[in-house]
Design a protein around this motif. Structure first.
Motif, PDB file in Angstrom:
ATOM      1  N   ARG A   1       0.831  -1.213   0.000  1.00 56.30           N
ATOM      2  CA  ARG A   1       0.000   0.000   0.000  1.00 56.30           C
ATOM      3  C   ARG A   1       0.859   1.254   0.000  1.00 56.30           C
ATOM      4  O   ARG A   1       0.559   2.239  -0.666  1.00 56.30           O
ATOM      5  CB  ARG A   1      -0.938  -0.004   1.214  1.00 56.30           C
ATOM      6  CG  ARG A   1      -2.093  -0.993   1.102  1.00 56.30           C
ATOM      7  CD  ARG A   1      -3.157  -0.686   2.142  1.00 56.30           C
ATOM      8  NE  ARG A   1      -2.645  -0.794   3.495  1.00 56.30           N
ATOM      9  CZ  ARG A   1      -2.656  -1.931   4.206  1.00 56.30           C
ATOM     10  NH1 ARG A   1      -3.135  -3.045   3.677  1.00 56.30           N
ATOM     11  NH2 ARG A   1      -2.169  -1.956   5.431  1.00 56.30           N
ATOM     12  N   ARG A   2       1.962   1.202   0.762  1.00 55.79           N
ATOM     13  CA  ARG A   2       2.855   2.367   0.803  1.00 55.79           C
ATOM     14  C   ARG A   2       3.478   2.620  -0.563  1.00 55.79           C
ATOM     15  O   ARG A   2       3.669   3.773  -0.959  1.00 55.79           O
ATOM     16  CB  ARG A   2       3.955   2.154   1.849  1.00 55.79           C
ATOM     17  CG  ARG A   2       3.491   2.329   3.291  1.00 55.79           C
ATOM     18  CD  ARG A   2       4.676   2.489   4.231  1.00 55.79           C
ATOM     19  NE  ARG A   2       5.552   1.313   4.216  1.00 55.79           N
ATOM     20  CZ  ARG A   2       5.383   0.250   4.980  1.00 55.79           C
ATOM     21  NH1 ARG A   2       4.345   0.187   5.820  1.00 55.79           N
ATOM     22  NH2 ARG A   2       6.216  -0.772   4.925  1.00 55.79           N
ATOM     23  N   LEU A   3       3.809   1.535  -1.282  1.00 59.10           N
ATOM     24  CA  LEU A   3       4.364   1.707  -2.618  1.00 59.10           C
ATOM     25  C   LEU A   3       3.397   2.473  -3.516  1.00 59.10           C
ATOM     26  O   LEU A   3       3.795   3.357  -4.275  1.00 59.10           O
ATOM     27  CB  LEU A   3       4.673   0.340  -3.236  1.00 59.10           C
ATOM     28  CG  LEU A   3       5.954  -0.364  -2.797  1.00 59.10           C
ATOM     29  CD1 LEU A   3       6.071  -1.707  -3.489  1.00 59.10           C
ATOM     30  CD2 LEU A   3       7.183   0.487  -3.081  1.00 59.10           C
ATOM     31  N   VAL A   4       2.108   2.131  -3.406  1.00 56.89           N
ATOM     32  CA  VAL A   4       1.091   2.801  -4.217  1.00 56.89           C
ATOM     33  C   VAL A   4       0.873   4.234  -3.737  1.00 56.89           C
ATOM     34  O   VAL A   4       0.835   5.179  -4.535  1.00 56.89           O
ATOM     35  CB  VAL A   4      -0.228   2.002  -4.180  1.00 56.89           C
ATOM     36  CG1 VAL A   4      -1.330   2.756  -4.920  1.00 56.89           C
ATOM     37  CG2 VAL A   4      -0.029   0.613  -4.783  1.00 56.89           C
ATOM     38  N   ASP A   5       0.734   4.396  -2.418  1.00 56.13           N
ATOM     39  CA  ASP A   5       0.433   5.718  -1.861  1.00 56.13           C
ATOM     40  C   ASP A   5       1.567   6.707  -2.071  1.00 56.13           C
ATOM     41  O   ASP A   5       1.324   7.920  -2.250  1.00 56.13           O
ATOM     42  CB  ASP A   5       0.121   5.598  -0.366  1.00 56.13           C
ATOM     43  CG  ASP A   5      -1.144   4.796  -0.091  1.00 56.13           C
ATOM     44  OD1 ASP A   5      -1.949   4.645  -1.027  1.00 56.13           O
ATOM     45  OD2 ASP A   5      -1.313   4.309   1.037  1.00 56.13           O
ATOM     46  N   ASN A   6       2.820   6.209  -2.049  1.00 60.04           N
ATOM     47  CA  ASN A   6       3.975   7.109  -2.128  1.00 60.04           C
ATOM     48  C   ASN A   6       4.553   7.230  -3.535  1.00 60.04           C
ATOM     49  O   ASN A   6       5.574   7.895  -3.719  1.00 60.04           O
ATOM     50  CB  ASN A   6       5.081   6.625  -1.179  1.00 60.04           C
ATOM     51  CG  ASN A   6       4.701   6.811   0.274  1.00 60.04           C
ATOM     52  OD1 ASN A   6       3.918   7.698   0.614  1.00 60.04           O
ATOM     53  ND2 ASN A   6       5.236   5.961   1.144  1.00 60.04           N
ATOM     54  N   ALA A   7       3.913   6.567  -4.503  1.00 60.26           N
ATOM     55  CA  ALA A   7       4.419   6.634  -5.875  1.00 60.26           C
ATOM     56  C   ALA A   7       4.451   8.082  -6.359  1.00 60.26           C
ATOM     57  O   ALA A   7       3.452   8.792  -6.315  1.00 60.26           O
ATOM     58  CB  ALA A   7       3.540   5.795  -6.806  1.00 60.26           C
ATOM     59  N   GLY A   8       5.635   8.528  -6.781  1.00 58.08           N
ATOM     60  CA  GLY A   8       5.790   9.882  -7.295  1.00 58.08           C
ATOM     61  C   GLY A   8       6.082  10.930  -6.235  1.00 58.08           C
ATOM     62  O   GLY A   8       6.369  12.088  -6.571  1.00 58.08           O
ATOM     63  N   ARG A   9       6.005  10.568  -4.944  1.00 57.76           N
ATOM     64  CA  ARG A   9       6.272  11.548  -3.881  1.00 57.76           C
ATOM     65  C   ARG A   9       7.769  11.769  -3.723  1.00 57.76           C
ATOM     66  O   ARG A   9       8.565  10.839  -3.741  1.00 57.76           O
ATOM     67  CB  ARG A   9       5.683  11.085  -2.544  1.00 57.76           C
ATOM     68  CG  ARG A   9       4.168  11.034  -2.520  1.00 57.76           C
ATOM     69  CD  ARG A   9       3.650  10.660  -1.143  1.00 57.76           C
ATOM     70  NE  ARG A   9       4.042  11.647  -0.147  1.00 57.76           N
ATOM     71  CZ  ARG A   9       3.852  11.491   1.166  1.00 57.76           C
ATOM     72  NH1 ARG A   9       3.291  10.369   1.618  1.00 57.76           N
ATOM     73  NH2 ARG A   9       4.213  12.424   2.007  1.00 57.76           N
ATOM     74  N   VAL A  10       8.159  13.020  -3.543  1.00 55.87           N
ATOM     75  CA  VAL A  10       9.567  13.384  -3.378  1.00 55.87           C
ATOM     76  C   VAL A  10       9.826  13.632  -1.901  1.00 55.87           C
ATOM     77  O   VAL A  10       9.019  14.254  -1.207  1.00 55.87           O
ATOM     78  CB  VAL A  10       9.915  14.643  -4.189  1.00 55.87           C
ATOM     79  CG1 VAL A  10      11.373  15.038  -3.964  1.00 55.87           C
ATOM     80  CG2 VAL A  10       9.642  14.409  -5.668  1.00 55.87           C
ATOM     81  N   GLY A  11      10.958  13.117  -1.402  1.00 52.43           N
ATOM     82  CA  GLY A  11      11.308  13.351  -0.007  1.00 52.43           C
ATOM     83  C   GLY A  11      11.633  12.054   0.707  1.00 52.43           C
ATOM     84  O   GLY A  11      11.631  10.962   0.119  1.00 52.43           O
ATOM     85  N   VAL A  12      11.923  12.168   2.003  1.00 51.16           N
ATOM     86  CA  VAL A  12      12.305  11.022   2.818  1.00 51.16           C
ATOM     87  C   VAL A  12      11.428  10.965   4.061  1.00 51.16           C
ATOM     88  O   VAL A  12      10.794  11.963   4.445  1.00 51.16           O
ATOM     89  CB  VAL A  12      13.788  11.095   3.224  1.00 51.16           C
ATOM     90  CG1 VAL A  12      14.686  11.071   1.999  1.00 51.16           C
ATOM     91  CG2 VAL A  12      14.075  12.355   4.046  1.00 51.16           C
ATOM     92  N   ASP A  13      11.403   9.779   4.706  1.00 50.94           N
ATOM     93  CA  ASP A  13      10.637   9.635   5.941  1.00 50.94           C
ATOM     94  C   ASP A  13      11.503  10.004   7.137  1.00 50.94           C
ATOM     95  O   ASP A  13      12.622  10.525   6.991  1.00 50.94           O
ATOM     96  CB  ASP A  13      10.075   8.217   6.065  1.00 50.94           C
ATOM     97  CG  ASP A  13      11.182   7.159   6.104  1.00 50.94           C
ATOM     98  OD1 ASP A  13      12.356   7.513   6.352  1.00 50.94           O
ATOM     99  OD2 ASP A  13      10.876   5.968   5.897  1.00 50.94           O
TER     100      ASP A  13
END
Length: 432
Positions: free
Chosen positions: A296-308
């Motif tokens: 789910r995180r792979l889908v939700d974060n696709a295209g997001r720039v930055g780090v956790d």
């Protein structure tokens, strides 16, 4: 239905070609080895452990045919197609117990194959044969084409073989469809429907029997592991705990019947074995939930720039597949260094491309590898779909290993300036 000969031209051609193949093998210099292999197979099949379940399986299916005959779903005129189904599909299901135990999708996939459009097309294709000479020629070339698709290294040969098989299938479909439409008024439609339904209702029954055998085999395997794991002769209570926890549910047996059986065997009595089995199932649920959350995180974060908060990239598409492929490359380099004169190889990428594909990378994998001129250091790198780079390598003999990841590719061979020795540092934050 229009009266048909005992054997259709297609079936007769298959028998002729099979007989020719047998004669060729018996006449060749390798006939002794071939006969020994056949003898070993027959002796294996004749052992009680295989023979008894097979006989019971066939008897159960015969009983189902008798019942189906009473309710009008089957009749003796369908015996030939039923025997063909049993030999080609039914026994294959029975002898796929290992897959049934290991593959969670085995039963669903086997059931769906009987009701797909492809199954209907296959049924239609089998309704009408070509002339005998055309069947012999077509099947003979088809056999060569099938072998070619499996062994040929030249892509043009494999493509040619695939094209031939596709065209032959389309021609057979068109021929059968034309005859079916042309003779529609003379066909026994009820018998045609019953013939179509034979594999559709026999397959679920066969899968039910295979499920029973798979459960039995999984328990037997788990009990053997338990006996190996401990010298304790009193395993009855622990086995009972395993049976009650799994409740003949194959998905639970897949989890507990492997390494979990060793843990259960080392427990102290029924009560602790019950608790250990429950803990194993809980760990498996938590692992499955973690994997689902990661997807789910792979889908939700696709295209997001930055780090956790840990400094890891938010968009981690292809991270797992890239790391797994690079690790396989490193393992191969270690093995070749030890077995090939103390040097790293520079030609492993092409060899390992099928391995990378199994890890989930598109072909070509876009993995690049560099080996020093003296063969004593190397590294491999890949840029993911996100633009992030991963690299793995060695600066000395095995089992030396360096890891790297970053927004740009490494500037060269492993060193402390931009690589982490064994990982776990600021230059390999996104590695597992």
């Amino acid at each position: 239905m229009i009266e048909e000969p005992f054997l259709t031209n297609r079936e007769l051609a298959s028998l002729i070609l099979l007989s020719a193949l047998i004669v060729f093998v018996l006449a060749s210099s390798g006939r002794a080895a071939a006969l020994r292999s056949v003898g070993v197979v027959l002796l294996t099949l004749a052992t009680p452990k295989l023979l008894v379940p097979t006989v019971l399986y066939v008897v159960a299916l015969l009983g189902a045919l008798i019942l189906a005959c009473h309710v009008g779903l089957w009749e003796p005129a369908l015996w030939k197609i039923t025997v063909v189904w049993l030999v080609v599909a039914g026994l294959r299901l029975l002898f796929s117990l290992n897959q049934a135990i290991a593959n969670p999708d085995f039963f669903r996939q086997a059931l769906l194959r009987t009701v797909t459009a492809a199954a209907v097309v296959e049924f239609i294709v089998g309704l009408e044969s070509f002339a005998l000479w055309a069947e012999i020629l077509g099947q003979g070339v088809a056999f060569i084409a099938v072998v070619t698709t499996g062994v040929a290294k030249q892509p043009v040969l494999r493509r040619t073989a695939h094209v031939y098989l596709g065209l032959l299938g389309l021609l057979a479909l068109a021929w059968s469809t034309w005859h079916l439409i042309g003779n529609w008024s003379e066909i026994d439609h009820g018998m045609l429907v019953k013939e179509l339904l034979v594999p559709i209702w026999l397959t679920p029954l066969a899968l039910f029997l295979v499920y029973i055998y798979a459960v039995w085999a999984a328990y037997e395997s788990a009990f053997v592991r338990m006996r190996i794991a401990t010298s304790d002769q009193s395993l009855a209570g622990k086995r009972l705990a395993l049976v009650l926890r799994t409740n003949i549910w194959l998905p639970h047996l897949r989890v507990i019947g492997g390494h979990g059986a060793f843990r259960i065997a080392r427990a102290e009595g029924f009560r602790e074995a019950w608790a250990v089995a429950g803990q194993i199932l809980k760990e498996d649920r938590e692992r499955a939930e973690a994997e689902a959350a990661a997807k789910r995180r792979l889908v939700d974060n696709a295209g997001r720039v930055g780090v956790d908060e840990f400094g890891r990239q938010l968009d981690q598409r292809e991270f797992v597949e890239t790391q797994a492929s690079l690790r396989d490359l490193a393992i191969s380099q270690m093995g070749h260094y030890r077995n090939a004169g103390g040097k790293y190889r520079a030609d492993l990428i092409e060899i390992l491309e099928p391995v990378f594909a199994r890890k989930g990378l598109q072909q070509p994998s876009r993995i690049s590898m560099y080996v020093a001129s003296d063969g004593q250091s190397w590294y491999g790198e890949r840029q993911t779909i996100t633009g992030h780079w991963f690299a793995i390598g060695a600066a000395g003999p095995p089992s030396d290993q360096w890891l790297f990841d970053g927004p740009a590719r490494p500037s060269g061979f492993p060193d402390e300036a931009e690589w982490d020795h064994w990982g776990g540092g600021e230059h390999s934050v996104n590695w597992d």
